[in-house]
Design a protein around this motif. Structure first.
Motif, PDB file in Angstrom:
ATOM      1  N   GLY A 156     -74.279 -30.949  50.326  1.00  0.00           N
ATOM      2  CA  GLY A 156     -73.866 -30.217  51.521  1.00  0.00           C
ATOM      3  C   GLY A 156     -73.652 -31.134  52.711  1.00  0.00           C
ATOM      4  O   GLY A 156     -72.676 -30.995  53.458  1.00  0.00           O
ATOM      5  N   ILE A 207     -70.168 -31.731  54.717  1.00  0.00           N
ATOM      6  CA  ILE A 207     -70.052 -31.628  56.172  1.00  0.00           C
ATOM      7  C   ILE A 207     -69.384 -32.889  56.716  1.00  0.00           C
ATOM      8  O   ILE A 207     -68.597 -32.840  57.660  1.00  0.00           O
ATOM      9  N   THR A 222     -70.869 -23.907  54.186  1.00  0.00           N
ATOM     10  CA  THR A 222     -70.231 -25.210  54.396  1.00  0.00           C
ATOM     11  C   THR A 222     -68.751 -25.103  54.083  1.00  0.00           C
ATOM     12  O   THR A 222     -68.376 -24.639  53.001  1.00  0.00           O
ATOM     13  N   GLY A 275     -71.291 -26.517  58.756  1.00  0.00           N
ATOM     14  CA  GLY A 275     -72.297 -26.145  57.775  1.00  0.00           C
ATOM     15  C   GLY A 275     -73.668 -26.614  58.237  1.00  0.00           C
ATOM     16  O   GLY A 275     -73.791 -27.299  59.255  1.00  0.00           O
TER      17      GLY A 275
END
Length: 356
Positions: free
Chosen positions: A80, A84, A292, A299
Protein backbone atom coordinates in the motif's frame (compact mmCIF):
# COMPACT_ATOMS: atom_id res chain seq x y z
CA UNK A 1 -29.70 69.05 3.83
CA UNK A 2 -27.23 66.27 4.31
CA UNK A 3 -28.15 62.72 4.75
CA UNK A 4 -26.31 60.37 6.98
CA UNK A 5 -25.95 56.73 6.20
CA UNK A 6 -25.86 54.27 8.97
CA UNK A 7 -23.52 51.28 8.48
CA UNK A 8 -24.58 48.12 10.11
CA UNK A 9 -22.57 44.99 10.62
CA UNK A 10 -23.80 41.96 8.73
CA UNK A 11 -25.96 39.88 10.92
CA UNK A 12 -24.38 36.71 12.25
CA UNK A 13 -25.50 33.52 10.61
CA UNK A 14 -28.55 31.90 12.03
CA UNK A 15 -27.92 28.99 14.36
CA UNK A 16 -29.22 26.57 11.76
CA UNK A 17 -26.90 27.98 9.08
CA UNK A 18 -23.87 27.75 11.36
CA UNK A 19 -24.83 24.19 12.23
CA UNK A 20 -25.08 23.34 8.53
CA UNK A 21 -21.60 24.74 7.93
CA UNK A 22 -20.17 22.68 10.77
CA UNK A 23 -21.91 19.58 9.45
CA UNK A 24 -20.67 20.24 5.91
CA UNK A 25 -17.10 20.70 7.15
CA UNK A 26 -17.28 17.49 9.16
CA UNK A 27 -18.68 15.65 6.12
CA UNK A 28 -15.88 16.95 3.91
CA UNK A 29 -13.26 15.80 6.37
CA UNK A 30 -14.94 12.39 6.65
CA UNK A 31 -15.11 11.95 2.88
CA UNK A 32 -11.46 12.94 2.58
CA UNK A 33 -10.48 9.85 4.58
CA UNK A 34 -9.35 7.14 2.12
CA UNK A 35 -10.51 4.32 4.38
CA UNK A 36 -14.11 5.44 4.87
CA UNK A 37 -15.49 3.38 1.98
CA UNK A 38 -13.66 0.27 3.17
CA UNK A 39 -14.88 0.78 6.73
CA UNK A 40 -18.50 0.93 5.59
CA UNK A 41 -17.99 -2.16 3.43
CA UNK A 42 -16.33 -4.04 6.30
CA UNK A 43 -19.24 -3.30 8.64
CA UNK A 44 -21.81 -4.39 6.05
CA UNK A 45 -19.94 -7.61 5.21
CA UNK A 46 -19.37 -8.33 8.92
CA UNK A 47 -23.09 -8.01 9.71
CA UNK A 48 -24.02 -10.04 6.62
CA UNK A 49 -21.85 -12.99 7.61
CA UNK A 50 -23.01 -12.81 11.21
CA UNK A 51 -26.48 -13.46 9.83
CA UNK A 52 -25.73 -16.14 7.21
CA UNK A 53 -22.76 -17.93 8.87
CA UNK A 54 -23.56 -19.09 12.43
CA UNK A 55 -20.03 -20.50 12.80
CA UNK A 56 -18.67 -16.96 12.51
CA UNK A 57 -20.42 -15.87 15.70
CA UNK A 58 -17.85 -17.38 18.05
CA UNK A 59 -14.77 -15.49 19.36
CA UNK A 60 -12.53 -18.31 18.15
CA UNK A 61 -13.73 -17.82 14.57
CA UNK A 62 -13.14 -14.08 14.77
CA UNK A 63 -9.54 -14.59 15.91
CA UNK A 64 -9.05 -17.08 13.08
CA UNK A 65 -10.22 -14.37 10.69
CA UNK A 66 -7.72 -11.96 12.24
CA UNK A 67 -4.93 -14.46 11.65
CA UNK A 68 -5.96 -15.01 8.04
CA UNK A 69 -6.09 -11.25 7.54
CA UNK A 70 -2.64 -10.77 9.05
CA UNK A 71 -0.97 -13.19 6.63
CA UNK A 72 -2.02 -10.92 3.77
CA UNK A 73 -2.07 -7.68 5.74
CA UNK A 74 1.61 -7.68 6.76
CA UNK A 75 2.89 -7.49 3.19
CA UNK A 76 -0.10 -5.40 2.07
CA UNK A 77 1.05 -2.64 4.46
CA UNK A 78 4.23 -2.17 2.42
CA UNK A 79 2.50 -2.72 -0.92
CA UNK A 80 0.00 0.00 0.00
CA UNK A 81 2.80 2.44 0.82
CA UNK A 82 4.49 1.60 -2.49
CA UNK A 83 1.23 2.21 -4.37
CA UNK A 84 0.77 5.55 -2.60
CA UNK A 85 4.26 6.30 -3.92
CA UNK A 86 3.02 5.56 -7.44
CA UNK A 87 4.58 2.12 -8.06
CA UNK A 88 3.68 -1.60 -8.09
CA UNK A 89 5.54 -4.76 -7.09
CA UNK A 90 4.31 -7.95 -8.75
CA UNK A 91 7.16 -10.00 -7.29
CA UNK A 92 6.02 -9.64 -3.66
CA UNK A 93 4.10 -12.93 -3.57
CA UNK A 94 6.91 -15.21 -4.78
CA UNK A 95 9.51 -13.24 -2.82
CA UNK A 96 7.79 -14.42 0.37
CA UNK A 97 8.45 -18.01 -0.69
CA UNK A 98 12.02 -17.19 -1.80
CA UNK A 99 12.79 -15.86 1.68
CA UNK A 100 11.65 -19.02 3.43
CA UNK A 101 13.20 -21.44 0.94
CA UNK A 102 16.60 -19.74 1.11
CA UNK A 103 16.62 -19.81 4.91
CA UNK A 104 15.63 -23.48 5.09
CA UNK A 105 17.85 -24.92 2.34
CA UNK A 106 20.94 -22.83 3.06
CA UNK A 107 21.03 -23.81 6.71
CA UNK A 108 20.01 -27.43 6.15
CA UNK A 109 22.65 -28.08 3.50
CA UNK A 110 25.44 -26.44 5.50
CA UNK A 111 24.23 -27.60 8.91
CA UNK A 112 24.38 -24.13 10.47
CA UNK A 113 22.18 -22.16 12.86
CA UNK A 114 18.90 -21.02 11.36
CA UNK A 115 19.51 -17.47 12.57
CA UNK A 116 22.39 -17.18 10.11
CA UNK A 117 20.13 -18.21 7.26
CA UNK A 118 17.36 -15.86 8.40
CA UNK A 119 19.73 -12.88 8.40
CA UNK A 120 21.21 -13.79 5.02
CA UNK A 121 17.69 -14.30 3.68
CA UNK A 122 16.84 -10.77 4.81
CA UNK A 123 19.92 -9.41 3.03
CA UNK A 124 18.92 -11.27 -0.15
CA UNK A 125 15.36 -9.89 -0.02
CA UNK A 126 16.57 -6.33 0.57
CA UNK A 127 18.93 -6.66 -2.40
CA UNK A 128 16.02 -7.82 -4.58
CA UNK A 129 13.95 -4.84 -3.44
CA UNK A 130 16.86 -2.47 -4.08
CA UNK A 131 17.37 -3.94 -7.56
CA UNK A 132 13.67 -3.54 -8.39
CA UNK A 133 13.68 0.09 -7.31
CA UNK A 134 17.02 0.89 -8.92
CA UNK A 135 15.98 -0.57 -12.29
CA UNK A 136 12.67 1.28 -12.24
CA UNK A 137 14.32 4.62 -11.52
CA UNK A 138 17.39 4.05 -13.70
CA UNK A 139 15.65 2.76 -16.83
CA UNK A 140 12.30 4.54 -16.63
CA UNK A 141 10.56 1.24 -17.41
CA UNK A 142 7.23 0.96 -15.54
CA UNK A 143 7.48 -0.92 -12.26
CA UNK A 144 4.73 -3.24 -13.50
CA UNK A 145 7.13 -4.65 -16.14
CA UNK A 146 10.30 -4.63 -14.03
CA UNK A 147 8.69 -6.51 -11.15
CA UNK A 148 6.87 -8.86 -13.54
CA UNK A 149 10.30 -9.88 -14.77
CA UNK A 150 11.47 -10.34 -11.19
CA UNK A 151 8.36 -12.42 -10.54
CA UNK A 152 9.26 -14.91 -13.28
CA UNK A 153 12.93 -15.03 -12.23
CA UNK A 154 12.04 -15.79 -8.60
CA UNK A 155 9.31 -18.24 -9.52
CA UNK A 156 11.67 -20.21 -11.75
CA UNK A 157 14.50 -20.04 -9.20
CA UNK A 158 12.22 -21.22 -6.39
CA UNK A 159 11.24 -24.32 -8.33
CA UNK A 160 14.53 -25.00 -10.12
CA UNK A 161 16.91 -24.49 -7.21
CA UNK A 162 14.72 -26.37 -4.76
CA UNK A 163 14.44 -29.35 -7.13
CA UNK A 164 18.20 -29.24 -7.77
CA UNK A 165 19.16 -29.11 -4.09
CA UNK A 166 16.55 -31.32 -2.46
CA UNK A 167 15.37 -33.51 -5.34
CA UNK A 168 11.78 -32.38 -4.69
CA UNK A 169 9.74 -29.18 -4.83
CA UNK A 170 9.62 -28.63 -1.08
CA UNK A 171 12.17 -27.49 1.48
CA UNK A 172 13.45 -29.89 4.18
CA UNK A 173 11.85 -29.94 7.61
CA UNK A 174 13.84 -27.63 9.88
CA UNK A 175 12.14 -28.14 13.25
CA UNK A 176 15.13 -30.04 14.74
CA UNK A 177 17.78 -27.50 13.74
CA UNK A 178 19.64 -25.04 15.98
CA UNK A 179 17.87 -21.73 16.37
CA UNK A 180 14.45 -23.11 15.50
CA UNK A 181 12.78 -22.54 18.89
CA UNK A 182 13.57 -18.84 19.15
CA UNK A 183 12.70 -18.15 15.51
CA UNK A 184 9.47 -20.11 15.85
CA UNK A 185 8.53 -18.00 18.86
CA UNK A 186 9.35 -14.76 17.05
CA UNK A 187 7.50 -15.49 13.82
CA UNK A 188 4.86 -18.13 14.61
CA UNK A 189 4.10 -18.15 18.34
CA UNK A 190 0.51 -18.55 19.53
CA UNK A 191 -1.12 -17.75 22.86
CA UNK A 192 -4.16 -19.55 24.22
CA UNK A 193 -6.43 -16.94 25.81
CA UNK A 194 -9.52 -18.67 27.12
CA UNK A 195 -11.27 -20.26 24.16
CA UNK A 196 -9.38 -18.26 21.52
CA UNK A 197 -5.92 -18.52 19.97
CA UNK A 198 -4.00 -15.32 19.30
CA UNK A 199 -1.21 -15.60 16.75
CA UNK A 200 1.85 -13.40 17.08
CA UNK A 201 1.43 -12.44 13.41
CA UNK A 202 -1.70 -10.51 14.38
CA UNK A 203 0.36 -8.53 16.91
CA UNK A 204 3.08 -7.89 14.32
CA UNK A 205 0.44 -6.86 11.77
CA UNK A 206 -1.05 -4.26 14.13
CA UNK A 207 2.44 -2.98 14.91
CA UNK A 208 3.40 -2.60 11.25
CA UNK A 209 0.12 -0.82 10.50
CA UNK A 210 0.73 1.59 13.39
CA UNK A 211 4.29 2.32 12.22
CA UNK A 212 3.14 2.82 8.63
CA UNK A 213 0.31 5.13 9.71
CA UNK A 214 2.71 7.20 11.79
CA UNK A 215 5.26 7.48 8.98
CA UNK A 216 2.66 8.44 6.39
CA UNK A 217 0.77 10.97 8.50
CA UNK A 218 3.35 12.40 10.91
CA UNK A 219 6.75 12.43 9.24
CA UNK A 220 8.58 14.19 6.43
CA UNK A 221 9.14 10.86 4.72
CA UNK A 222 5.38 10.36 4.62
CA UNK A 223 4.95 13.73 2.91
CA UNK A 224 7.61 12.70 0.40
CA UNK A 225 5.78 9.43 -0.33
CA UNK A 226 2.54 11.25 -1.10
CA UNK A 227 4.43 13.82 -3.15
CA UNK A 228 6.26 11.35 -5.38
CA UNK A 229 3.05 9.38 -5.88
CA UNK A 230 1.06 12.47 -6.81
CA UNK A 231 3.60 14.05 -9.17
CA UNK A 232 7.20 12.85 -9.15
CA UNK A 233 8.47 15.67 -11.37
CA UNK A 234 6.98 18.37 -9.15
CA UNK A 235 8.28 16.60 -6.04
CA UNK A 236 11.78 16.48 -7.50
CA UNK A 237 11.57 20.18 -8.37
CA UNK A 238 10.98 21.11 -4.73
CA UNK A 239 13.85 18.98 -3.47
CA UNK A 240 12.24 15.63 -2.65
CA UNK A 241 14.75 12.75 -3.14
CA UNK A 242 12.46 10.83 -5.46
CA UNK A 243 14.88 8.02 -6.26
CA UNK A 244 15.74 7.32 -2.64
CA UNK A 245 12.08 7.39 -1.61
CA UNK A 246 10.98 4.93 -4.27
CA UNK A 247 13.92 2.57 -3.82
CA UNK A 248 13.23 2.66 -0.07
CA UNK A 249 9.60 1.72 -0.68
CA UNK A 250 10.58 -1.28 -2.81
CA UNK A 251 12.96 -2.37 -0.07
CA UNK A 252 10.17 -1.99 2.50
CA UNK A 253 8.04 -4.39 0.46
CA UNK A 254 10.96 -6.82 0.41
CA UNK A 255 11.45 -6.52 4.16
CA UNK A 256 7.83 -7.33 4.99
CA UNK A 257 7.84 -10.04 2.31
CA UNK A 258 10.82 -11.58 4.12
CA UNK A 259 8.93 -11.30 7.40
CA UNK A 260 5.92 -13.14 5.96
CA UNK A 261 8.23 -15.79 4.52
CA UNK A 262 9.74 -16.37 7.95
CA UNK A 263 6.28 -16.83 9.40
CA UNK A 264 5.28 -19.43 6.82
CA UNK A 265 8.54 -21.33 7.24
CA UNK A 266 8.50 -21.44 11.04
CA UNK A 267 4.77 -22.01 11.24
CA UNK A 268 4.75 -25.03 8.91
CA UNK A 269 8.45 -26.08 9.19
CA UNK A 270 8.61 -26.70 5.44
CA UNK A 271 7.61 -24.81 2.27
CA UNK A 272 6.40 -25.76 -1.19
CA UNK A 273 8.48 -24.05 -3.88
CA UNK A 274 5.40 -23.10 -5.91
CA UNK A 275 3.71 -21.19 -3.08
CA UNK A 276 3.08 -17.45 -3.26
CA UNK A 277 2.06 -17.20 -6.89
CA UNK A 278 -0.99 -14.94 -7.11
CA UNK A 279 -0.62 -13.44 -3.64
CA UNK A 280 0.79 -10.25 -5.15
CA UNK A 281 -2.68 -9.51 -6.47
CA UNK A 282 -4.20 -10.10 -3.04
CA UNK A 283 -1.87 -7.48 -1.57
CA UNK A 284 -2.87 -5.01 -4.27
CA UNK A 285 -6.56 -5.80 -3.79
CA UNK A 286 -6.28 -5.22 -0.04
CA UNK A 287 -4.70 -1.83 -0.70
CA UNK A 288 -7.25 -0.81 -3.34
CA UNK A 289 -10.24 -1.98 -1.30
CA UNK A 290 -8.77 0.05 1.56
CA UNK A 291 -8.93 3.26 -0.45
CA UNK A 292 -5.51 3.39 -2.16
CA UNK A 293 -5.73 4.75 -5.68
CA UNK A 294 -3.98 2.91 -8.50
CA UNK A 295 -2.76 6.29 -9.76
CA UNK A 296 -0.75 6.95 -6.57
CA UNK A 297 -0.67 9.80 -4.08
CA UNK A 298 -3.78 8.74 -2.13
CA UNK A 299 -4.43 6.18 0.60
CA UNK A 300 -3.34 5.30 4.13
CA UNK A 301 -2.29 2.36 6.30
CA UNK A 302 -5.57 2.05 8.19
CA UNK A 303 -7.47 1.61 4.94
CA UNK A 304 -5.07 -1.10 3.76
CA UNK A 305 -5.54 -2.92 7.08
CA UNK A 306 -9.32 -2.78 6.68
CA UNK A 307 -8.94 -4.10 3.13
CA UNK A 308 -6.89 -7.04 4.41
CA UNK A 309 -9.49 -7.70 7.11
CA UNK A 310 -12.23 -7.77 4.46
CA UNK A 311 -10.18 -10.31 2.53
CA UNK A 312 -9.61 -12.52 5.57
CA UNK A 313 -13.21 -12.27 6.69
CA UNK A 314 -14.62 -13.12 3.27
CA UNK A 315 -12.25 -15.99 2.50
CA UNK A 316 -13.13 -17.80 5.74
CA UNK A 317 -16.75 -16.80 6.14
CA UNK A 318 -17.66 -18.23 2.75
CA UNK A 319 -16.55 -21.57 4.20
CA UNK A 320 -18.29 -20.86 7.52
CA UNK A 321 -21.51 -20.24 5.60
CA UNK A 322 -21.19 -23.61 3.85
CA UNK A 323 -20.85 -22.10 0.34
CA UNK A 324 -18.65 -23.32 -2.47
CA UNK A 325 -15.24 -21.64 -1.83
CA UNK A 326 -14.65 -21.43 -5.59
CA UNK A 327 -16.91 -18.37 -5.58
CA UNK A 328 -14.37 -16.47 -3.48
CA UNK A 329 -12.29 -15.33 -6.48
CA UNK A 330 -15.42 -14.07 -8.20
CA UNK A 331 -16.28 -12.09 -5.08
CA UNK A 332 -12.76 -10.63 -5.03
CA UNK A 333 -13.12 -9.42 -8.61
CA UNK A 334 -16.46 -7.75 -7.92
CA UNK A 335 -15.11 -6.22 -4.71
CA UNK A 336 -12.08 -4.81 -6.55
CA UNK A 337 -14.19 -3.21 -9.27
CA UNK A 338 -16.57 -1.68 -6.75
CA UNK A 339 -13.68 -0.42 -4.61
CA UNK A 340 -12.02 1.33 -7.56
CA UNK A 341 -15.25 3.07 -8.52
CA UNK A 342 -16.11 4.04 -4.94
CA UNK A 343 -12.59 5.34 -4.26
CA UNK A 344 -12.61 7.54 -7.36
CA UNK A 345 -16.10 8.84 -6.59
CA UNK A 346 -15.30 9.63 -2.96
CA UNK A 347 -12.08 11.40 -3.89
CA UNK A 348 -13.83 13.43 -6.59
CA UNK A 349 -16.71 14.34 -4.27
CA UNK A 350 -14.34 15.33 -1.51
CA UNK A 351 -12.23 17.47 -3.85
CA UNK A 352 -15.23 19.21 -5.39
CA UNK A 353 -16.67 20.12 -1.97
CA UNK A 354 -13.36 21.53 -0.85
CA UNK A 355 -13.14 23.64 -3.98
CA UNK A 356 -16.72 24.73 -3.61
Amino acid sequence: MSSTSVKTDPSPPAPSEASNRVTLGWTNRLLARPEIGALVAAVVIFIFFLIVAPAFRTPASFFTVLYQSSTIGIVAVAVGMLMIGGEFDLSAGVLVTTAGLFNAMFCYQLGINLWVGAILSLVLCLCIGFLNGYLVMRTGIPSFLITLGTFFVLQGANLGVTKLVTGSVSSPNINQMAGYSSLNWLFANEWEIGSVTLSITVVWWFLFVAVSAYVLQRTKIGNWIYAVGGNAASARAVGVPVTRVKVGLFMTVSFLGWFAGMHYLYNYNTLQAGNGVGNEFLYIIAAVVGGTLLTGGYGNAIGVAIGAFIFGMTSLCIVYAGWDPNWFKAFLGVMLLLAVMVNLYVKKLSTSRKVG
